[in-house]
Design a protein around this motif. Structure first.
Motif, PDB file in Angstrom:
ATOM      1  N   ALA A  81      46.494  25.768 -12.115  1.00 53.30           N
ATOM      2  CA  ALA A  81      47.912  25.681 -11.785  1.00 53.30           C
ATOM      3  C   ALA A  81      48.027  24.570 -10.747  1.00 53.30           C
ATOM      4  CB  ALA A  81      48.401  27.011 -11.215  1.00 53.30           C
ATOM      5  N   TYR A  82      48.857  23.575 -11.017  1.00 54.66           N
ATOM      6  CA  TYR A  82      48.814  22.353 -10.224  1.00 54.66           C
ATOM      7  C   TYR A  82      49.223  22.558  -8.764  1.00 54.66           C
ATOM      8  CZ  TYR A  82      48.817  20.778 -15.034  1.00 54.66           C
ATOM      9  OH  TYR A  82      48.531  20.633 -16.359  1.00 54.66           O
ATOM     10  N   ALA A  83      49.923  23.672  -8.472  1.00 55.07           N
ATOM     11  CA  ALA A  83      50.259  24.040  -7.089  1.00 55.07           C
ATOM     12  C   ALA A  83      50.996  22.928  -6.358  1.00 55.07           C
ATOM     13  CB  ALA A  83      48.984  24.440  -6.323  1.00 55.07           C
ATOM     14  N   LEU A  84      51.937  22.283  -7.046  1.00 55.94           N
ATOM     15  CA  LEU A  84      52.781  21.283  -6.385  1.00 55.94           C
ATOM     16  C   LEU A  84      53.888  21.996  -5.627  1.00 55.94           C
ATOM     17  CD1 LEU A  84      53.140  18.644  -9.249  1.00 55.94           C
ATOM     18  CD2 LEU A  84      51.452  18.699  -7.398  1.00 55.94           C
ATOM     19  N   PHE A  85      54.267  21.427  -4.501  1.00 53.80           N
ATOM     20  CA  PHE A  85      55.369  21.995  -3.722  1.00 53.80           C
ATOM     21  C   PHE A  85      56.688  21.632  -4.411  1.00 53.80           C
ATOM     22  CE2 PHE A  85      52.044  21.248  -0.467  1.00 53.80           C
ATOM     23  CZ  PHE A  85      51.858  22.556  -0.067  1.00 53.80           C
ATOM     24  N   PRO A  86      57.477  22.620  -4.841  1.00 54.68           N
ATOM     25  CA  PRO A  86      58.680  22.321  -5.632  1.00 54.68           C
ATOM     26  C   PRO A  86      59.769  21.601  -4.856  1.00 54.68           C
ATOM     27  CG  PRO A  86      58.579  24.667  -5.092  1.00 54.68           C
ATOM     28  CD  PRO A  86      57.269  24.082  -4.683  1.00 54.68           C
ATOM     29  N   GLN A 137      52.935  16.224 -14.027  1.00 59.38           N
ATOM     30  CA  GLN A 137      52.567  17.064 -12.879  1.00 59.38           C
ATOM     31  C   GLN A 137      51.056  17.066 -12.677  1.00 59.38           C
ATOM     32  OE1 GLN A 137      54.414  20.986 -12.615  1.00 59.38           O
ATOM     33  NE2 GLN A 137      56.047  20.316 -13.989  1.00 59.38           N
ATOM     34  N   GLN A 138      50.320  17.090 -13.777  1.00 66.42           N
ATOM     35  CA  GLN A 138      48.863  17.070 -13.674  1.00 66.42           C
ATOM     36  C   GLN A 138      48.390  15.789 -13.005  1.00 66.42           C
ATOM     37  OE1 GLN A 138      46.341  15.278 -15.203  1.00 66.42           O
ATOM     38  NE2 GLN A 138      44.617  16.678 -14.962  1.00 66.42           N
ATOM     39  N   ARG A 139      49.020  14.669 -13.333  1.00 64.92           N
ATOM     40  CA  ARG A 139      48.633  13.397 -12.734  1.00 64.92           C
ATOM     41  C   ARG A 139      49.020  13.327 -11.252  1.00 64.92           C
ATOM     42  NH1 ARG A 139      50.484   8.724 -16.761  1.00 64.92           N
ATOM     43  NH2 ARG A 139      51.845  10.280 -17.677  1.00 64.92           N
ATOM     44  N   GLU A 157      39.627  23.634 -14.702  1.00 65.14           N
ATOM     45  CA  GLU A 157      40.374  23.723 -15.958  1.00 65.14           C
ATOM     46  C   GLU A 157      41.730  23.034 -15.847  1.00 65.14           C
ATOM     47  OE1 GLU A 157      39.941  26.853 -18.533  1.00 65.14           O
ATOM     48  OE2 GLU A 157      38.409  27.919 -17.423  1.00 65.14           O
ATOM     49  N   PRO A 158      41.761  21.766 -15.482  1.00 71.63           N
ATOM     50  CA  PRO A 158      43.029  21.095 -15.186  1.00 71.63           C
ATOM     51  C   PRO A 158      43.910  20.852 -16.399  1.00 71.63           C
ATOM     52  CG  PRO A 158      41.250  19.501 -15.228  1.00 71.63           C
ATOM     53  CD  PRO A 158      40.608  20.867 -15.349  1.00 71.63           C
ATOM     54  N   LEU A 159      43.369  20.972 -17.619  1.00 71.84           N
ATOM     55  CA  LEU A 159      44.161  20.674 -18.808  1.00 71.84           C
ATOM     56  C   LEU A 159      44.603  21.914 -19.565  1.00 71.84           C
ATOM     57  CD1 LEU A 159      42.028  17.702 -20.208  1.00 71.84           C
ATOM     58  CD2 LEU A 159      43.950  17.630 -18.613  1.00 71.84           C
ATOM     59  N   SER A 160      44.215  23.088 -19.094  1.00 73.04           N
ATOM     60  CA  SER A 160      44.471  24.307 -19.858  1.00 73.04           C
ATOM     61  C   SER A 160      45.954  24.629 -19.975  1.00 73.04           C
ATOM     62  CB  SER A 160      43.734  25.493 -19.235  1.00 73.04           C
ATOM     63  OG  SER A 160      44.184  25.713 -17.916  1.00 73.04           O
ATOM     64  N   GLU A 173      42.885   9.850 -19.346  1.00 73.34           N
ATOM     65  CA  GLU A 173      43.471   9.466 -18.059  1.00 73.34           C
ATOM     66  C   GLU A 173      42.598   9.931 -16.898  1.00 73.34           C
ATOM     67  OE1 GLU A 173      46.263   7.629 -15.587  1.00 73.34           O
ATOM     68  OE2 GLU A 173      45.977   7.523 -17.754  1.00 73.34           O
ATOM     69  N   ILE A 174      42.148  11.177 -16.959  1.00 69.44           N
ATOM     70  CA  ILE A 174      41.282  11.701 -15.895  1.00 69.44           C
ATOM     71  C   ILE A 174      40.002  10.892 -15.821  1.00 69.44           C
ATOM     72  CG2 ILE A 174      39.804  13.649 -15.263  1.00 69.44           C
ATOM     73  CD1 ILE A 174      42.022  15.511 -16.156  1.00 69.44           C
ATOM     74  N   LEU A 175      39.426  10.605 -16.965  1.00 68.87           N
ATOM     75  CA  LEU A 175      38.178   9.851 -16.995  1.00 68.87           C
ATOM     76  C   LEU A 175      38.373   8.447 -16.442  1.00 68.87           C
ATOM     77  CD1 LEU A 175      35.284  10.397 -17.809  1.00 68.87           C
ATOM     78  CD2 LEU A 175      35.804   9.508 -20.088  1.00 68.87           C
ATOM     79  N   ARG A 176      39.493   7.820 -16.796  1.00 66.78           N
ATOM     80  CA  ARG A 176      39.774   6.466 -16.285  1.00 66.78           C
ATOM     81  C   ARG A 176      39.879   6.471 -14.765  1.00 66.78           C
ATOM     82  NH1 ARG A 176      43.839   3.753 -14.303  1.00 66.78           N
ATOM     83  NH2 ARG A 176      45.329   5.475 -14.573  1.00 66.78           N
ATOM     84  N   VAL A 177      40.636   7.434 -14.227  1.00 72.09           N
ATOM     85  CA  VAL A 177      40.831   7.509 -12.780  1.00 72.09           C
ATOM     86  C   VAL A 177      39.522   7.850 -12.080  1.00 72.09           C
ATOM     87  CG1 VAL A 177      42.006   8.772 -10.939  1.00 72.09           C
ATOM     88  CG2 VAL A 177      43.272   8.088 -12.986  1.00 72.09           C
ATOM     89  N   GLN A 178      38.757   8.776 -12.656  1.00 77.70           N
ATOM     90  CA  GLN A 178      37.475   9.171 -12.053  1.00 77.70           C
ATOM     91  C   GLN A 178      36.502   8.006 -12.034  1.00 77.70           C
ATOM     92  OE1 GLN A 178      34.344   9.788 -13.837  1.00 77.70           O
ATOM     93  NE2 GLN A 178      33.271  10.578 -12.026  1.00 77.70           N
TER      94      GLN A 178
END
Length: 341
Positions: A81-86, A137-139, A157-160, A173-178
């Motif tokens: 759960a990305y846990a962003l502040f709404p 949101q994931q990004r 599990e960021p993509l679930s 995208e994750i792989l590129r950034v990593q």
């Protein structure tokens, strides 16, 4: 990063991990897979500091951090759960770890903008989470995890939470950034395809124990035992016994293959991947089996069949569209594993 003989059990008696010895190299993406309750998330919680091991050391840059508080480990974490502040904008969410570290507003907002650019969200700085898609949101969560220059990146599990259609693009995208960040990354996932397509190496856990660590190809082609072979991808697995040099007896019949390393009389597990089973066998092909189709699954670019033969089933993956009643298994495609199914 290095888990050095780490063991942990939950006070409630829940499963933990036992004697984990695992290293993650600089810039490496290591995926951890395993069935539910295998200890995947426990491993991540130990590294991030949310739980403390009963035994062993957890080394980051050569320093044992097993009892160092979470806030002092300088690790970037992206949760399921990305846990962003709404109530915060994307930029404010990304800048938040810098605020906690006492960075002045102008500097932290500039660095947040740079981080959003790196994940392809340069034009979304002033958007709030509710107006962003799941992938966006994931990004944002990924940018937040990287903005302060962490020692390592932990992905739980960021993509679930994403639709299947978005996952392939977000893997890239994750792989590129990593890769651009050159940062050691521990990636916990239940999705084998994610692990095999993204990771430099994959660790397989079961019941809190590390079964095998290898490259994706090594893990798929050279599993150490039937448990790993059955968990990673699809596989035909048959109990057998070496009858003679080059010959194994199984429930579906004799199979000719190299038996080096095993002696006549030894119990073994015979493994063959479904894509290695030939659905267009030559008349003189070794290891021919005839039967009838018990299950036929159309998957677009291929068919996944179960061919019922005397003594059992042969799983087959093929692009053939017509009727199939005979298959063959090349001797060189067979792998013999220690007995145990």
């Amino acid at each position: 990063m290095h888990f050095d003989a780490v063991s942990f059990r939950y006070p409630s008696g829940g499963a933990g991990v036992s004697d984990i010895d695992l290293e993650i190299g600089d810039g490496e993406l290591l995926a951890v897979i395993g069935p539910s309750g295998s200890g995947k998330t426990t491993l991540l919680r130990l590294l991030s500091g949310f739980v403390v091991p009963d035994r062993g050391r957890i080394l980051i840059d050569g320093r044992d951090v097993a009892r160092v508080p979470v806030k002092d480990r300088a690790l970037g974490v992206v949760f399921q759960a990305y846990a962003l502040f709404p109530h915060m904008t994307a930029a404010e969410n990304v800048a938040y770890p810098l605020k906690l570290r006492g960075v002045d507003r102008a500097t932290r907002m500039a660095r947040a903008s740079e981080a959003l650019e790196k994940v392809g969200l340069g034009g979304f700085a002033h958007r709030q989470p509710a107006s962003l898609s799941g992938g966006q949101q994931q990004r944002v969560a990924l940018a937040r995890a990287l903005v302060f220059g962490p020692r390592a990146l932990l992905l739980d599990e960021p993509l679930s939470a994403l639709d299947a259609g978005l996952r392939a693009g977000m893997r890239d995208e994750i792989l590129r950034v990593q890769r651009a960040a050159g940062i050691a990354t521990l990636f916990v996932t239940h999705d084998q395809e994610e692990a095999l397509s993204m990771a430099d190496r994959v660790a397989v856990l079961k019941d809190g124990r590390l079964l095998q660590v290898d490259t994706p190809r090594g893990l798929y082609e050279r599993p150490v035992d039937a448990t790993v072979a059955g968990f990673v991808g699809h596989a035909n697995l048959w109990s057998g016994r070496v009858a003679a040099d080059g010959l194994v007896e199984t429930a579906i019949g004799p199979i000719r293959t190299a038996t080096g390393g095993f002696a006549p009389g030894d119990a073994v597990t015979v493994m063959i991947r479904p894509e290695e089973v030939s659905a267009e066998p030559a008349a003189d092909a070794a290891n021919r089996f005839a039967g009838r189709i018990a299950a036929d699954r159309f998957l677009g670019n291929l068919r996944r069949l179960d061919l019922e033969v005397p003594g059992g089933l042969v799983k087959v993956e093929t692009r053939r569209r017509d009727a199939i009643d005979t298959v063959a298994i090349a001797p060189e495609a067979v792998r013999l594993l220690p007995a145990g199914l």
